[in-house]
Design an enzyme around this catalytic site. Structure first.
Site, mmCIF file in Angstrom:
data_model
loop_
_atom_site.group_PDB
_atom_site.id
_atom_site.type_symbol
_atom_site.label_atom_id
_atom_site.label_comp_id
_atom_site.label_asym_id
_atom_site.label_seq_id
_atom_site.Cartn_x
_atom_site.Cartn_y
_atom_site.Cartn_z
ATOM 1 N N ASP A 95 40.378 47.769 40.348
ATOM 2 C CA ASP A 95 41.252 47.688 39.050
ATOM 3 C C ASP A 95 40.205 48.098 37.876
ATOM 4 O O ASP A 95 38.253 47.914 38.454
ATOM 5 C CB ASP A 95 41.080 45.875 38.129
ATOM 6 N N HIS A 234 47.270 45.543 30.812
ATOM 7 C CA HIS A 234 45.766 44.465 31.221
ATOM 8 C C HIS A 234 46.026 43.246 30.315
ATOM 9 O O HIS A 234 46.004 43.317 29.638
ATOM 10 C CB HIS A 234 45.108 45.413 31.022
ATOM 11 N N SER A 280 43.214 35.613 35.368
ATOM 12 C CA SER A 280 42.945 34.824 34.782
ATOM 13 C C SER A 280 43.436 33.140 35.449
ATOM 14 O O SER A 280 43.087 32.491 35.553
ATOM 15 C CB SER A 280 42.272 34.450 33.424
#
Length: 335
Positions: A95, A234, A280
């Site tokens: 990533d 993203h 997250s």
């Protein structure tokens, strides 16, 4: 010595993305940094018969060690089989790779997919760097994700003060000249747990912050320009209130943390968006489990005691994303 990802039991994203675009769902791309995250991801994907992308950032790679990651990925495939998934489809993906050297090293270490993020560079430099990575990766049958447009927010070493939407008029030229296999675009998602400031949001009847909607008009135009081409989002964590509340209740301090509404992501997953990145939310679920457990059991000092709670929270969260947001469950014929 170079490692071929096929020897580890991994797959690249080519066929996976084609089926997702045609089927109107998105592949979960979950970042991981440690054992508990990996266990939770594989458990959720295997039980729900979902293909899955294990994402590793540059920072996570440094944290976990690249050699260990190789064996963790191989172990993940075998663990999925142990859980009853006879033919798992697992991708090990870099990533936000920021250099040719990093992408090359990941290809050589058994990654089946890499992202080269040249989005902060001038347009022609982004093309040149992406093309160089594509040429090396394709020689090893490794797929490449590129990025056009800039996402705001903070994630590991990726920092941007403001977003710049992808320009639909550039996508055909970029994809054609680079030869990339998928394209990460900017339509209003953002990295981190603070995706929007309160000033960017409105408040609903309950006084809760409501973020601005994603730019689906930009997405539609990109789809028109590149019909059937795999698109990536993203910064797509929704920052679930329940985890933020647990963290704040037990000593945390996450004021005004806000993410992307899940109905927006659900809508995106039915389009050419075939990969949605979630990081997250995993961090929040993990931290909520740890804080809650240690606050309720101040005598605990064994990492397994709070680690298993964190793992359970993450597993539930991943399952929810797979079924209720991305629609990738029951997409493996031999699982």
């Amino acid at each position: 010595m170079a490692v071929n990802y096929k020897d580890l039991g991994l797959v690249n994203t080519r066929e996976m993305f084609k089926r997702a675009v045609d089927g109107g769902y998105a592949i979960p791309a979950f970042n991981f940094n440690n054992l508990e995250q990996l266990q939770a991801i594989i458990t959720a994907a295997s039980e729900l018969k979902s293909p899955v992308i294990l994402q590793v950032s540059k920072g996570a790679r440094n944290y976990a060690n690249s050699t260990l990651l190789r064996y963790m990925a191989e172990g993940a495939v075998e663990y999925a089989k142990e859980l009853g998934c006879k033919a798992p489809e697992i991708v090990l993906h870099l990533d936000h790779g920021d250099s040719f050297e990093l992408c090359k090293d990941c290809v050589d270490m058994g990654f089946s997919s890499v992202m080269i993020d040249g989005s902060a560079l001038p347009y022609e430099e982004n093309i040149a760097l992406t093309k160089k990575v594509v040429e090396y990766a394709h020689a090893h049958d490794v797929t490449v994700e590129a990025e056009l447009g800039v996402l705001a927010g903070v994630e590991d070493e990726v920092v941007a003060a403001e977003s710049h939407y992808t320009k639909p008029e550039e996508v055909v030229d970029f994809a054609t000249r680079t030869g990339c296999d998928s394209l990460a675009i900017s339509i209003g998602t953002s990295h981190g747990a603070y995706k929007f400031t309160p000033e960017q949001c409105t408040r609903n009847a309950e006084g809760k912050l409501v973020p601005p909607p994603l730019a689906f008009d930009v997405l539609a135009e990109i789809e028109k320009q590149l019909p059937g081409f795999p698109i990536v989002l993203h910064g797509s964590s929704s920052v679930p209130e329940e985890y933020v509340e647990i963290i704040n209740k037990y000593g945390g301090k996450l004021p005004n943390a806000i993410g992307i509404p899940e109905d927006q992501l659900r809508k995106a997953s039915k389009s050419a968006v075939c990969k949605i990145n979630i990081d997250s939310d995993s961090r929040l679920a993990y931290t909520a489990g740890v804080r809650e457990t240690l606050a309720e059991h101040p005598d605990y000092f064994d990492p397994r005691q709070y680690g298993k709670v964190a793992r359970a929270y993450m597993t539930d969260m991943y399952k929810h994303k797979i079924v209720d947001v991305l629609g990738s469950d029951n997409k493996l014929a031999n699982c």
